[in-house]
Scaffold this motif. Structure first.
Motif, PDB file in Angstrom:
ATOM      1  N   ARG A  83      40.695   9.365  13.120  1.00 31.73           N
ATOM      2  CA  ARG A  83      40.489   9.295  14.565  1.00 31.73           C
ATOM      3  C   ARG A  83      39.542   8.151  14.941  1.00 31.73           C
ATOM      4  NH1 ARG A  83      39.998  15.872  15.017  1.00 31.73           N
ATOM      5  NH2 ARG A  83      42.254  16.266  15.142  1.00 31.73           N
ATOM      6  N   VAL A  84      38.555   7.890  14.115  1.00 27.04           N
ATOM      7  CA  VAL A  84      37.651   6.768  14.366  1.00 27.04           C
ATOM      8  C   VAL A  84      38.361   5.453  14.077  1.00 27.04           C
ATOM      9  CG1 VAL A  84      35.536   5.628  13.605  1.00 27.04           C
ATOM     10  CG2 VAL A  84      35.553   8.101  13.974  1.00 27.04           C
ATOM     11  N   LEU A  85      39.098   5.381  12.970  1.00 26.86           N
ATOM     12  CA  LEU A  85      39.821   4.156  12.626  1.00 26.86           C
ATOM     13  C   LEU A  85      40.868   3.815  13.684  1.00 26.86           C
ATOM     14  CD1 LEU A  85      40.382   4.593   8.770  1.00 26.86           C
ATOM     15  CD2 LEU A  85      38.748   3.079   9.905  1.00 26.86           C
ATOM     16  N   ARG A  86      41.465   4.837  14.272  1.00 28.61           N
ATOM     17  CA  ARG A  86      42.491   4.600  15.293  1.00 28.61           C
ATOM     18  C   ARG A  86      41.916   3.824  16.476  1.00 28.61           C
ATOM     19  NH1 ARG A  86      44.154   9.409  15.400  1.00 28.61           N
ATOM     20  NH2 ARG A  86      45.775   9.087  13.835  1.00 28.61           N
ATOM     21  N   VAL A  87      40.675   4.143  16.840  1.00 30.17           N
ATOM     22  CA  VAL A  87      40.023   3.417  17.932  1.00 30.17           C
ATOM     23  C   VAL A  87      39.763   1.969  17.529  1.00 30.17           C
ATOM     24  CG1 VAL A  87      37.884   3.237  19.260  1.00 30.17           C
ATOM     25  CG2 VAL A  87      39.006   5.448  19.011  1.00 30.17           C
TER      26      VAL A  87
END
Length: 786
Positions: A382-386
């Motif tokens: 979820r952090v990498l997606r941002v």
């Protein structure tokens, strides 16, 4: 020209650094911008160790991560150590400057140096980390980027007082641009807490007491921050605060528990968060408090059931600073740091704001089997997606020359003054004492907040260069020039009573034709104040000289009285017999009983930001007709609390000492003109979304042009559960010339009329009482709709 060429060379050198980092893994799918985001995430996760994954969801404090020497800036040894040992993927408040961070105008960063600092951090991270992953930089942005040289807008109560979401969206876009140009990617804000307890120290950070108004302001902020393209280089991700029900703690204690049922939570406290999530917000911060015994930082109902399953949230959640540790050292629901880390991430929390809530404790929890790899991978993804959505792997750097040119430029300074103008609320105007005549011969300007730069700005504000902020005194001087004799006396401090010059202030008032008295409160931090790990202030009841600070994080109150000698000053000025205009600069509703009864005019400004003095002068002298309306009610005493307007339907008897009504109700605000409402028509909407359509006319019946804020309220009849006597469900802001009448239509969707019933289901039911008027306690038109 030479300077631009130098900047270009530097910018290209940073870009080449990015390429060198990518060459180490040039054939990796995650380095291929043509691959889908999900494939890039999956590829990167397969390459990462447990320690690297935990580093991606840990967010240490950012301001120690650079070193400034003269006009140069580089990464610090602290950052090198953190990256090497903790595999850091995010930083928080790298550019923050205030007494807590001990970053000043001397050792802090201007916008140009800030851009250089974030470039240096990105370059080092991408070149020195094994996988070349860029850093995600989060910054405080509630009423401006909390960095030296950025524009300071009114605090959130002031923003809400404009009742103008379009203006707030424009303001948020400006804040987002200033943040991104300096290398930030995430803006902490908006604060969407429902403020039902004015003793609470953080009321100034909220949009007030009404879920509908908060929702509209929150959506405006999210749209302004995030725009339509996060790869634009001018937008930031919005982090919603605080999830959930943080704004009504028992006793007003910051971070204290809240007593609310599941139905009340869904009906009143959660809709603003959901509205902002529906608008596309990509980050949500948990709250320090617990709800019904469950800490928000480890609440699977909030983080899994609602946020992910029901609301389809596409971003990542993050703890408030230190709140994971609070699970074992405050809430006592975990035995140790490892247990707290496991409890939080297993409940659905994705990221840690602190750097120590997850870190080694989470690594240990994963390796011991308390946390499954799949749970960790979900959070990291979820952090990498941002990061991929923002294009950071391809464009991690910013242009320092652009930051220099566009941060706090003339356009944004003017915008700050406009937001301040629309935020000003005229609470009283006996015998039309306002606006003052510009030909006034002698004017006394008095009070601790009349010429105090930092008292005007609110909490979460960086140090200011001289001349950046227009105080009330300076704004009046700029307005009147040398034709008027303007006399100034401080009179007293906000809190300290060890000395004052009340007699001198009274003497000036006797000489003057009128007196503008600027009182209230302050959230201005100073270097003597001690701070907790969370950044909240430690309150001192006694010291040699008290600071003015009586609001802002950590400064909860047991009364709402004006502190120090302010009331003594005001009452002595009243005795002069001269017209007294009270201007309030403060962060929460204060006790105005004396002023409401005795003072000629009251103008409420909250914390109006750097353009506050200009805006206040414009209103005082009639160059702007005040259009602000209250987003929160003013009680007559703390014994009435809670006193918010949208109380549950019940029998409310008066107290022995007085009635139960607020002094000033939600939605209230006067104008220099008058308005008349007529022609109410209510019907069911013909749109696919259903709902209702409310039509009516508003006419300017006064002598000057002005803006009115018609407000639409509903009341449920024959509902299956008890509902509030009134709920705001629509509003608009309309400019009317003298004698002008406009036909207005407000549409309310069926979705927005639903009740969370006894079966915990959202349904439309019962009859509706439709109410339209200029405030919650001044209903001009009403009708029933079955």
């Amino acid at each position: 020209m030479k300077k631009i060429i130098v900047y270009s060379i530097l910018f290209l050198s940073f870009f080449s650094g990015s390429l060198s980092a990518q060459k180490k893994n040039k054939d990796a799918v995650y380095q291929n911008p043509k691959a889908s985001t999900e494939k890039r995430i999956a590829d990167l996760l397969l390459r990462m160790t447990v320690e690297e994954k935990v580093g991606q969801i840990s967010t240490p404090l950012g301001w120690p991560m650079y070193e400034k020497t003269g006009n140069t800036v580089a990464v610090s040894e602290a950052f090198k150590k953190t990256l090497k040992e903790e595999f850091t993927g995010m930083l928080w408040a790298t550019l923050r400057a205030d007494p807590w961070t001990k970053k000043t105008l001397l050792n802090g960063l201007n916008p140009e140096l800030a851009a250089k600092a974030t470039n240096a951090i990105q370059k080092y991270a991408m070149e020195q980390s094994r996988l070349g992953i860029p850093i995600l930089l989060a910054e405080e942005c509630p009423h401006g980027h909390m960095a030296i040289g950025a524009t300071v807008f009114p605090t959130s109560l002031g923003q809400a007082s404009t009742w103008n979401p379009m203006l707030i969206e424009k303001m948020a876009a400006a804040i987002g641009e200033e943040t991104r140009l300096q290398g930030g990617h995430i803006g902490y804000g908006p604060v969407l807490d429902l403020a039902r307890e004015p003793r609470w120290s953080r009321v100034e950070e909220t949009y007030g007491e009404d879920p509908w108004l908060i929702s509209k302001m929150g959506v405006a902020m999210v749209k302004g921050f995030q725009g339509t393209d996060l790869k634009s280089g001018y937008n930031v991700v919005s982090t919603l605060k605080h999830f959930a029900a943080y704004g009504a703690p028992e006793g007003g204690h910051n971070g204290g528990s809240i007593s609310v049922g599941l139905r009340g939570l869904n009906q009143f406290y959660l809709p603003p968060i959901k509205a902002a999530v529906d608008a596309g917000a990509l980050s949500v911060m948990t709250a320090y408090n617990s709800i019904d015994g469950i800490p928000c930082t480890a609440n699977p109902y909030l983080l899994k059931e609602l946020l992910i399953k029901e609301w389809k949230f596409k971003g990542f959640s993050i703890s408030d600073l230190g709140s994971i540790s609070g699970l074992y050292n405050n809430h006592y629901v975990a035995a140790n740091a490892e247990g707290a880390a496991a409890l939080a991430i297993n409940a659905g929390l994705d990221a840690d704001l602190s750097g120590y809530g997850f870190g080694k404790s989470l690594v240990s929890a994963v390796k011991s089997g308390k946390v499954q790899q799949a749970v960790l991978d979900t959070a990291v993804s979820r952090v990498l997606r941002v990061k991929f959505s923002m294009g950071l792997f391809e464009k991690p750097f910013v242009d320092p020359s652009e930051a220099l040119a566009k941060v706090r430029n003339a356009e944004k300074v003017n915008l700050a003054a406009q937001v301040a103008r629309e935020s000003l609320i005229l609470l009283k105007n006996k015998n039309a004492v306002l606006p003052l005549n510009k030909n006034i011969k002698k004017l006394a300007v008095i009070g601790p907040n009349a010429d105090n730069v930092y008292n005007q700005l609110g909490d979460y504000t960086a140090p200011q260069d001289q001349g950046n902020v227009i105080t009330v005194l300076q704004g009046i001087k700029n307005k009147l020039g040398n034709a008027t004799q303007i006399m100034y006396a401080k009179g007293c401090d906000v809190r300290d009573t060890s000395s004052n010059d009340i007699e001198a202030a009274v003497a000036l008032a006797r000489e003057a034709d009128a007196a503008v008295v600027v009182l209230g409160g302050s959230s201005a931090r100073d270097f003597k104040t001690e701070y907790q790990e969370s950044g909240a202030a430690n309150v001192k009841q006694s010291e040699e000289k008290l600071s003015d600070m009586e609001s802002g994080e950590g400064f909860d109150r047991s009364t709402l009285d004006m502190l120090g000698n302010q009331m003594k000053l005001l009452s002595e000025l009243k005795k002069t017999g001269k017209p007294i205009i009270l201007v309030l600069i403060m962060g929460r509703p204060l006790n105005l009983n004396y002023a409401a009864e005795n003072i000629d005019a009251i103008l409420n400004a909250w914390y109006p930001g750097q353009g506050g003095g200009t805006a206040i002068a414009d209103v005082l002298f009639g160059d702007y007709n005040p259009s602000g309306r209250l987003p929160i009610s003013f009680p007559k005493s703390v014994g009435q609390l809670p006193v918010y307007y949208n109380v549950m339907a019940s029998l409310r008897r008066p107290y022995l000492e007085g009635d139960a009504k607020p002094l000033y109700s939600f939605g209230f605000g006067l104008s220099y003109t008058t308005f008349k409402y007529s022609g109410l028509k209510v019907g069911k909407s013909n749109t696919a979304a259903g709902g209702i359509t409310v039509e009516f006319d508003v006419k300017n019946t006064g002598n000057v042009a002005g803006e009115e804020v018609p407000q639409l309220y509903i009341g449920h009849k024959n509902a299956s559960v008890v509902m509030p006597v009134q709920e705001l469900k629509g509003f608009t802001k309309v400019l009317l010339k003298v004698g002008e009448k406009k036909h207005l239509t407000i549409n309310v969707k069926a979705e927005d009329l639903k009740i969370y019933n006894a079966a915990m289901q959202w349904v439309n039911e019962g009859e509706l009482n439709i109410m339209v008027g200029p405030s919650s306690d001044d209903i001009a038109l009403s009708a029933q709709l079955k």
